[in-house]
Design a protein around this motif. Sequence first.
Motif, PDB file in Angstrom:
ATOM      1  N   ALA A  12       3.723 -13.913  67.735  1.00 48.10           N
ATOM      2  CA  ALA A  12       3.295 -13.040  66.642  1.00 48.10           C
ATOM      3  C   ALA A  12       2.812 -11.697  67.162  1.00 48.10           C
ATOM      4  O   ALA A  12       3.104 -10.649  66.570  1.00 48.10           O
ATOM      5  CB  ALA A  12       2.189 -13.716  65.836  1.00 48.10           C
ATOM      6  N   ILE A  13       2.100 -11.695  68.270  1.00 48.96           N
ATOM      7  CA  ILE A  13       1.632 -10.432  68.860  1.00 48.96           C
ATOM      8  C   ILE A  13       2.819  -9.583  69.301  1.00 48.96           C
ATOM      9  O   ILE A  13       2.855  -8.364  69.054  1.00 48.96           O
ATOM     10  CB  ILE A  13       0.679 -10.705  70.044  1.00 48.96           C
ATOM     11  N   CYS A  14       3.804 -10.203  69.946  1.00 47.67           N
ATOM     12  CA  CYS A  14       4.989  -9.452  70.391  1.00 47.67           C
ATOM     13  C   CYS A  14       5.733  -8.858  69.209  1.00 47.67           C
ATOM     14  O   CYS A  14       6.128  -7.686  69.232  1.00 47.67           O
ATOM     15  CB  CYS A  14       5.913 -10.359  71.190  1.00 47.67           C
ATOM     16  N   ILE A  15       5.933  -9.637  68.173  1.00 47.30           N
ATOM     17  CA  ILE A  15       6.633  -9.138  66.993  1.00 47.30           C
ATOM     18  C   ILE A  15       5.822  -8.030  66.320  1.00 47.30           C
ATOM     19  O   ILE A  15       6.386  -7.045  65.833  1.00 47.30           O
ATOM     20  CB  ILE A  15       6.929 -10.293  66.023  1.00 47.30           C
ATOM     21  N   ALA A  16       4.504  -8.191  66.291  1.00 49.02           N
ATOM     22  CA  ALA A  16       3.655  -7.176  65.677  1.00 49.02           C
ATOM     23  C   ALA A  16       3.763  -5.845  66.424  1.00 49.02           C
ATOM     24  O   ALA A  16       3.825  -4.782  65.799  1.00 49.02           O
ATOM     25  CB  ALA A  16       2.205  -7.650  65.646  1.00 49.02           C
ATOM     26  N   VAL A  17       3.794  -5.902  67.740  1.00 54.10           N
ATOM     27  CA  VAL A  17       3.913  -4.663  68.527  1.00 54.10           C
ATOM     28  C   VAL A  17       5.207  -3.946  68.176  1.00 54.10           C
ATOM     29  O   VAL A  17       5.220  -2.741  67.935  1.00 54.10           O
ATOM     30  CB  VAL A  17       3.843  -4.976  70.038  1.00 54.10           C
ATOM     31  N   PHE A  18       6.309  -4.680  68.109  1.00 51.64           N
ATOM     32  CA  PHE A  18       7.580  -4.050  67.753  1.00 51.64           C
ATOM     33  C   PHE A  18       7.583  -3.552  66.314  1.00 51.64           C
ATOM     34  O   PHE A  18       8.130  -2.505  66.005  1.00 51.64           O
ATOM     35  CB  PHE A  18       8.742  -5.018  67.974  1.00 51.64           C
ATOM     36  N   GLY A  19       6.973  -4.294  65.429  1.00 55.22           N
ATOM     37  CA  GLY A  19       6.971  -3.912  64.019  1.00 55.22           C
ATOM     38  C   GLY A  19       6.084  -2.726  63.723  1.00 55.22           C
ATOM     39  O   GLY A  19       6.430  -1.875  62.903  1.00 55.22           O
ATOM     40  N   PHE A  20       4.940  -2.646  64.374  1.00 49.27           N
ATOM     41  CA  PHE A  20       3.993  -1.584  64.069  1.00 49.27           C
ATOM     42  C   PHE A  20       4.373  -0.255  64.705  1.00 49.27           C
ATOM     43  O   PHE A  20       3.917   0.784  64.263  1.00 49.27           O
ATOM     44  CB  PHE A  20       2.589  -1.993  64.481  1.00 49.27           C
ATOM     45  N   VAL A  21       5.184  -0.274  65.748  1.00 47.26           N
ATOM     46  CA  VAL A  21       5.600   0.992  66.356  1.00 47.26           C
ATOM     47  C   VAL A  21       6.911   1.492  65.777  1.00 47.26           C
ATOM     48  O   VAL A  21       7.419   2.515  66.183  1.00 47.26           O
ATOM     49  CB  VAL A  21       5.704   0.895  67.893  1.00 47.26           C
ATOM     50  N   GLY A  22       7.472   0.775  64.818  1.00 42.92           N
ATOM     51  CA  GLY A  22       8.660   1.250  64.127  1.00 42.92           C
ATOM     52  C   GLY A  22       9.978   0.790  64.696  1.00 42.92           C
ATOM     53  O   GLY A  22      11.022   1.205  64.222  1.00 42.92           O
ATOM     54  N   ILE A  23       9.962  -0.055  65.717  1.00 42.72           N
ATOM     55  CA  ILE A  23      11.218  -0.525  66.300  1.00 42.72           C
ATOM     56  C   ILE A  23      11.952  -1.431  65.321  1.00 42.72           C
ATOM     57  O   ILE A  23      13.155  -1.335  65.145  1.00 42.72           O
ATOM     58  CB  ILE A  23      10.969  -1.254  67.640  1.00 42.72           C
ATOM     59  N   ALA A  24      11.205  -2.312  64.669  1.00 45.03           N
ATOM     60  CA  ALA A  24      11.808  -3.212  63.682  1.00 45.03           C
ATOM     61  C   ALA A  24      10.883  -3.256  62.470  1.00 45.03           C
ATOM     62  O   ALA A  24       9.791  -3.777  62.534  1.00 45.03           O
ATOM     63  CB  ALA A  24      11.989  -4.599  64.274  1.00 45.03           C
ATOM     64  N   ALA A  25      11.341  -2.692  61.379  1.00 49.39           N
ATOM     65  CA  ALA A  25      10.483  -2.572  60.192  1.00 49.39           C
ATOM     66  C   ALA A  25      10.151  -3.937  59.593  1.00 49.39           C
ATOM     67  O   ALA A  25       9.030  -4.153  59.132  1.00 49.39           O
ATOM     68  CB  ALA A  25      11.168  -1.697  59.155  1.00 49.39           C
ATOM     69  N   GLY A  26      11.077  -4.847  59.619  1.00 49.96           N
ATOM     70  CA  GLY A  26      10.832  -6.161  59.035  1.00 49.96           C
ATOM     71  C   GLY A  26       9.975  -7.067  59.895  1.00 49.96           C
ATOM     72  O   GLY A  26       9.465  -8.080  59.425  1.00 49.96           O
ATOM     73  N   ALA A  27       9.788  -6.717  61.148  1.00 49.31           N
ATOM     74  CA  ALA A  27       9.032  -7.576  62.056  1.00 49.31           C
ATOM     75  C   ALA A  27       7.546  -7.614  61.713  1.00 49.31           C
ATOM     76  O   ALA A  27       6.873  -8.595  62.031  1.00 49.31           O
ATOM     77  CB  ALA A  27       9.217  -7.109  63.495  1.00 49.31           C
ATOM     78  N   ALA A  28       7.027  -6.596  61.070  1.00 47.27           N
ATOM     79  CA  ALA A  28       5.607  -6.583  60.723  1.00 47.27           C
ATOM     80  C   ALA A  28       5.275  -7.683  59.725  1.00 47.27           C
ATOM     81  O   ALA A  28       4.254  -8.363  59.857  1.00 47.27           O
ATOM     82  CB  ALA A  28       5.215  -5.223  60.168  1.00 47.27           C
ATOM     83  N   SER A  29       6.139  -7.892  58.749  1.00 48.67           N
ATOM     84  CA  SER A  29       5.879  -8.960  57.782  1.00 48.67           C
ATOM     85  C   SER A  29       6.024 -10.329  58.433  1.00 48.67           C
ATOM     86  O   SER A  29       5.256 -11.246  58.134  1.00 48.67           O
ATOM     87  CB  SER A  29       6.809  -8.834  56.581  1.00 48.67           C
ATOM     88  N   ILE A  30       6.970 -10.478  59.345  1.00 46.07           N
ATOM     89  CA  ILE A  30       7.119 -11.734  60.075  1.00 46.07           C
ATOM     90  C   ILE A  30       5.887 -11.972  60.944  1.00 46.07           C
ATOM     91  O   ILE A  30       5.395 -13.096  61.037  1.00 46.07           O
ATOM     92  CB  ILE A  30       8.406 -11.717  60.927  1.00 46.07           C
TER      93      ILE A  30
END
Length: 57
Positions: A12-30
């Motif tokens: 979850a932390i790894c996905i959050a890092v990618f999602g919050f920096v804009g790399i993957a927009a859908g990753a923040a909700s995941i």
Amino acid sequence: MLYWAAVIFIIAICIAVFGFVGIAAGAASIAKILVILFVILFVLSLIVSGIRRRPRS
């Protein structure tokens, strides 16, 4: 069970890092879902370990 909770938390932390920096927009909700899942598993593991360690009279 605590091991799996820790694994999910790290994912979850790894996905959050990618999602919050804009790399993957859908990753923040995941990541939010996985963090909630981690908290639930963590609480369950604390309850289960507390029940198992309770001294019996």
